[in-house]
Enzyme design. Structure first.
Site, mmCIF file in Angstrom:
data_model
loop_
_atom_site.group_PDB
_atom_site.id
_atom_site.type_symbol
_atom_site.label_atom_id
_atom_site.label_comp_id
_atom_site.label_asym_id
_atom_site.label_seq_id
_atom_site.Cartn_x
_atom_site.Cartn_y
_atom_site.Cartn_z
ATOM 1 N N HIS A 172 33.533 37.012 33.164
ATOM 2 C CA HIS A 172 34.831 37.522 33.621
ATOM 3 C C HIS A 172 35.685 36.391 34.159
ATOM 4 C CE1 HIS A 172 33.723 37.492 37.963
ATOM 5 N NE2 HIS A 172 32.551 37.955 37.585
ATOM 6 N N ASP A 226 38.433 36.853 36.316
ATOM 7 C CA ASP A 226 38.981 37.041 37.660
ATOM 8 C C ASP A 226 37.961 36.656 38.725
ATOM 9 O OD1 ASP A 226 37.417 39.315 36.949
ATOM 10 O OD2 ASP A 226 38.364 40.501 38.519
ATOM 11 N N GLU A 278 36.682 42.377 36.549
ATOM 12 C CA GLU A 278 35.315 42.687 36.970
ATOM 13 C C GLU A 278 35.226 42.859 38.473
ATOM 14 O OE1 GLU A 278 31.205 42.221 38.326
ATOM 15 O OE2 GLU A 278 32.932 40.959 38.823
ATOM 16 N N GLU A 279 35.988 42.048 39.204
ATOM 17 C CA GLU A 279 35.898 42.080 40.658
ATOM 18 C C GLU A 279 36.470 43.366 41.259
ATOM 19 O OE1 GLU A 279 34.099 40.200 42.155
ATOM 20 O OE2 GLU A 279 34.014 38.250 41.174
ATOM 21 N N HIS A 281 31.459 35.451 46.671
ATOM 22 C CA HIS A 281 32.343 36.158 47.604
ATOM 23 C C HIS A 281 32.322 35.540 49.014
ATOM 24 C CE1 HIS A 281 32.079 40.166 45.074
ATOM 25 N NE2 HIS A 281 32.230 39.074 44.342
#
Length: 456
Positions: free
Chosen positions: A110, A112, A177-178, A415
């Site tokens: 992904h 993002d 995705e996030e 994250h």
């Protein structure tokens, strides 16, 4: 006159020889330079990708798409961007195999990334700077721009070596995705474009490993984003009485806390891995009567809410959890209700756990193990991913999907502040993917079906 002609001819021959030597020398120097500074150029390309700010909620998909299509062109890969949802491009690249009738290999990643709090990083999160120890600090360095670029760099090496794939190899760079992947991988998985790709195996993201071995994931916990609400009559802040909204909600929070502790204790005791238990974490608490200066301090509110991020593994009993929620966490008898902001089933329509096989019934798993070993890497025991990835959309179709991000000797920082990946581990991961992609793209499958989904 004859002498002058001979002299001129000799001069021309000498000039031609000098030119040939010069061209050969330049070519040799270029080849030597290509080998010599290959690591630097590879890392530089990774850093360029990291510097594109694709953080939610306003990712720069246009710039990342241009970058990826440019990289595809440099590798002579077929490339295009498809927008199933306007403004959210899925970049699809193809490396054609010699037998396109065989199910293809899909390498998914992904584009993002999570937002970053700049002031809490030791290096700017989108500068992609490397420190003296070679650690590249950037949002997306682990989650998961590293993997997308490692796919490309592994293919670059395979092409230079003269390797030609038997199966088609696809690369998908998906958005969103996030924030759930609903406009990215989910749309791709249900599209005509995906059906035409005839995918037989999917590789997607995994997690870093603080140990020397790599981690591989054959399933994942599914999100149940739960909101519990309590209601009751408002009352004076000094009055004591039963069944206030706050009191009832606190009882529920305590019940949730005890359940969370029981699950966490299994992990602490080493009885279960993190991905094998039900995790529950409170993510918001909403209550009180607002005032211009904050909240009214002498008024007990009539409503109170709490939100929980619940993650359910495929090995759990969803029905038992639903009973617990209805009877213990949000019982009607305490004036409580609940709703799910998102609820993904860990089981398929027949009630079977959604898992990718890791035994002899799945040749792709054995190929992964052997490829990692061949590249002098070590693979840990298969795990259930503790969170959610886009792999679930492909597993829902009955496809085998393996989560794998080759980052050993690396703390898990997705994250988190100061997310980083060392140059050494990044480059080592390319070697691992080179071995995996070669094994997958060369796999002919059992006679007669060529590795079809039925075989898996």
């Amino acid at each position: 006159m004859e002498l002058n002609r001979r002299s001129l001819l000799l001069l021309l021959l000498l000039s031609l020889l000098a030119l040939i030597l010069l061209v050969s020398s330049a070519a040799a120097a270029a080849a030597a330079a290509d080998v010599h500074d290959d690591d630097d150029s590879i890392v530089a390309r990774f850093q360029r990708y990291l510097r594109i700010n694709t953080a939610q909620p306003s990712p720069d998909y246009a710039q990342s798409t241009d970058f990826l299509l440019s990289e595809a062109k440099s590798l002579a890969l077929e490339g295009r961007a498809v927008e199933f949802v306007p403004g959210k491009p899925v970049v699809l690249l193809r490396w054609p195999g010699s037998d396109p009738s065989l199910p293809s290999v899909l390498l998914n990643s992904h584009t993002d990334v999570q937002p970053a709090e700049d002031g809490k990083w030791s290096h700017p999160p989108f500068a992609a700077r490397a420190d003296a120890e070679g650690r590249i600090y950037a949002r997306g360095s682990q989650d998961m721009k590293c993997v997308g670029m490692q796919y490309l760099e592994a293919i670059r090496r395979l092409k230079r070596s003269g390797f030609a794939p038997l199966r088609d190899v696809y690369l998908s760079f998906v958005p969103d995705e996030e924030i759930g992947g609903h406009d990215g991988a989910a749309k791709l998985a249900e599209s005509d474009e995906f059906r035409a790709m005839n995918v037989g195996i999917v590789l997607d993201e995994g997690l870093a490993s603080p140990m020397e071995y790599y981690r591989a994931f054959y399933g994942e916990r599914c999100p149940w984003w739960l909101v519990i609400k309590a209601t009751g009559a408002p009352g004076h802040g000094a009055k004591l009485y039963d069944n206030t909204a706050m009191e009832n909600l606190l009882k529920s929070i305590e019940s949730v806390r005890r359940f969370r502790a029981s699950q966490f204790n299994l992990v602490k005791a080493g009885l279960k891995a993190e991905g094998e238990v039900i995790s529950v974490n409170m993510v918001f608490l909403k209550a009180g009567t607002p005032s211009p200066t904050g909240f009214v301090m002498n008024l007990q509110p009539s409503e109170a809410e709490a939100g929980f991020d619940v993650r359910v593994p495929p090995t759990a009993d969803p029905k038992a959890l639903m009973t617990r929620i209805a009877e213990e966490w949000a019982p009607i008898s305490r004036n409580m209700t609940f709703e799910f902001k998102q609820k993904v089933s860990p089981h398929d329509a027949l009630g079977n756990p959604i898992l990718t096989a890791t035994d002899s019934s799945n040749p792709w798993w054995a190929l992964l193990e052997e490829a990692v070993k061949k590249a002098n890497g070590k693979l840990g025991s298969p795990e259930i991913f503790p969170a959610s990835t886009d792999a679930r959309y492909f597993r829902d179709l009955g496809l085998p999907a393996i989560g794998f991000s080759p980052m050993a000797n690396t703390p898990v920082l997705l994250h988190d502040h100061n997310e980083f990946l060392s140059k050494t581990e990044y480059l080592r991961g390319i070697e691992i993917y080179e071995s995996i992609i070669k094994a997958y793209a060369s796999h002919a499958g059992p006679p007669g079906d060529g590795g079809s989904k039925d075989e898996l």
